[in-house]
Motif scaffolding. Structure first.
Motif, short mmCIF file in Angstrom:
data_model
loop_
_atom_site.label_atom_id
_atom_site.label_comp_id
_atom_site.label_asym_id
_atom_site.label_seq_id
_atom_site.Cartn_x
_atom_site.Cartn_y
_atom_site.Cartn_z
N GLN A 319 0.88 -1.45 -0.11
CA GLN A 319 0.09 0.04 -0.08
C GLN A 319 0.95 1.37 -0.13
N THR A 320 1.91 1.19 0.90
CA THR A 320 2.94 2.46 0.53
C THR A 320 3.38 2.70 -0.68
N PHE A 321 3.88 1.50 -1.46
CA PHE A 321 4.56 1.78 -2.56
C PHE A 321 3.27 2.34 -3.92
N VAL A 322 2.14 1.73 -3.75
CA VAL A 322 1.17 2.10 -4.48
C VAL A 322 0.75 3.48 -4.28
N ASN A 323 0.46 3.97 -2.93
CA ASN A 323 -0.09 5.23 -2.77
C ASN A 323 0.87 6.56 -3.14
N VAL A 324 2.17 6.13 -2.68
CA VAL A 324 3.23 7.14 -3.09
C VAL A 324 3.44 6.96 -4.44
N GLY A 325 3.54 5.54 -5.13
CA GLY A 325 3.80 5.59 -6.33
C GLY A 325 2.64 6.52 -7.36
N VAL A 326 1.54 6.37 -6.83
CA VAL A 326 0.49 7.05 -7.61
C VAL A 326 0.50 8.53 -7.55
N THR A 327 0.80 9.03 -6.34
CA THR A 327 0.88 10.66 -5.99
C THR A 327 2.09 11.07 -6.75
N THR A 328 3.30 10.26 -6.97
CA THR A 328 4.48 10.84 -7.93
C THR A 328 4.34 10.46 -9.24
N GLY A 329 3.40 9.85 -9.77
CA GLY A 329 3.18 9.51 -11.19
C GLY A 329 4.11 8.40 -11.62
N LEU A 330 4.51 7.53 -10.68
CA LEU A 330 5.26 6.40 -11.22
C LEU A 330 4.28 5.16 -11.67
N ILE A 331 3.09 4.96 -11.09
CA ILE A 331 2.23 3.93 -11.41
C ILE A 331 1.01 4.65 -11.74
N PRO A 332 0.07 3.90 -12.50
CA PRO A 332 -1.14 4.46 -12.76
C PRO A 332 -2.12 4.76 -11.73
N ASN A 333 -2.87 5.75 -11.94
CA ASN A 333 -3.78 6.41 -10.77
C ASN A 333 -4.54 5.28 -10.36
#
Length: 370
Positions: A319-333
């Motif tokens: 969840q940390t990876f996905v949440n931070v990834g979304v907010t920084t544009g690293l993974i799809p929203n």
């Protein structure tokens, strides 16, 4: 049920990490939902009250022998399925999704509680059948038991949380010692399936919903799709620079340019208002939490305890990876809460229950340390 514990083994440091994380989250939630300059908002106060209640729940659970809880693993699984089915028939629709039910005036999100219930169930089920871990028939049965709640959550729709259950299964099987033969077979299937799914989503009339397809396509082809949410999130984090603009002074958040700032994009609020330092503190606290949990798992007296902690760590890490990834544009929203930080009492309750069980496991561990 209750035992005479050596409370020198009670992990106070783990509790302090949790308090620090939730305190940081409450501050950020107050800023994300600000109504006036001091942040005295209903949402912030509700999260604070929820923390007080779930903290007491955590302490109570920490004193209950986790082996006693494990005895009811089939009951826990059945209760989980009943709650998820209840959502389909009695669920409350909020912003296009039916993920909540009202119980005695309390709005509950069963998919959040499902994560910790599945960790306990799978940990016990695998522990009781550890000699069958490389038996194909057992793995198929295990897969079916996980697919049932996964599909129920997916139908809400909640793709991100349904993926969490699959991550839990994969991690627990790995920790339990599954043969690398099955790991290689799984990779041989998963990698082509992933790219095949991405291709399939670009075709007309897919089984995926329009908003799911649009989120993936906007990530792959940002020049052709609306990426305003992600762009605003990145701008908010970047504008905070080193020290941030100060709590309740984030202009991007203040003028409602961030979607769901108190939940899915809480990290963006922290980035804008607490800067790089604030973001680093949050990520370091989460890292310390993960390391502390793994340290307890290392000294666990049995596989059951080790699997429970491994499953909880899988939830927090993913969840940390996905949440931070979304907010920084690293993974799809995609919407998924940042553990202990994002607003949401169901999520907070699930996490605090997990910590409570881990604290009890620490009371059984082989060594005493501080």
């Amino acid at each position: 049920m209750f035992r005479n514990y050596n409370f020198k083994k009670y992990d106070i440091f783990l509790i302090l990490i949790v308090i620090a994380l939730v305190s940081f989250g409450i501050k950020a939630i107050g800023s994300a939902t600000q109504i006036n300059s001091d942040g005295s908002t209903y949402v912030r106060n509700k999260q604070l009250f929820g923390f007080i209640v779930t903290f007491a729940l955590m302490i109570i659970i920490s004193l209950i022998d986790y082996h006693f809880i494990g005895k009811f693993y089939w009951l826990i699984y059945a209760f989980n399925i009943i709650l998820l089915i209840a959502v389909l028939f009695l669920g409350v629709k909020v912003k296009g999704a039916v993920r909540w039910i009202n119980i005695a005036g309390i709005q509950l999100q069963p998919s959040e509680l499902s994560k910790i219930m599945m960790v306990i169930f799978l940990a016990k089920y695998i522990d009781k059948n550890k000699e069958k871990i490389n038996n194909l028939l057992f793995l198929i049965k295990l897969g079916i038991l996980v697919i049932i709640p996964t599909l129920l959550i997916y139908k809400q729709p909640d793709l991100s949380t349904s993926l969490v259950l699959l991550v839990i299964l994969v991690v627990l099987l790995f920790v339990a010692g599954i043969s690398y033969k099955y790991v290689l077979i799984a990779l041989a299937i998963a990698v082509p399936l992933f790219f095949g799914t991405v291709w399939y989503m670009q075709q007309p009339d897919t089984v995926f919903s329009d908003h799911q397809v649009e989120r993936v396509m906007s990530f792959l082809y940002p020049e052709k799709y609306d990426t305003m949410q992600t762009d605003n999130s990145i701008q908010a984090i970047g504008s905070g620079q080193l020290n941030g603009k100060g709590w309740y002074k984030g202009t991007i958040n203040k003028y409602n340019y961030l979607p769901e700032p108190q939940t899915d994009f809480i990290f963006s609020v922290i980035g804008e208002e607490a800067g790089f330092i604030g973001c680093s503190i949050v990520l370091l606290l989460l890292l310390f939490l993960i390391i502390k949990c793994l340290w307890i798992a290392k000294d666990s007296i049995d596989l059951f305890g080790m699997l429970i902690i491994s499953g909880f760590v899988a939830i927090i890490s993913f969840q940390t990876f996905v949440n931070v990834g979304v907010t920084t544009g690293l993974i799809p929203n995609t919407g998924i809460p940042l553990p202990f930080i994002s607003y949401g009492l169901s999520s907070l309750m699930s996490n605090m229950i997990g910590i409570g069980v881990i604290l009890n496991i620490s009371l059984h561990r082989k060594t005493t340390y501080y």
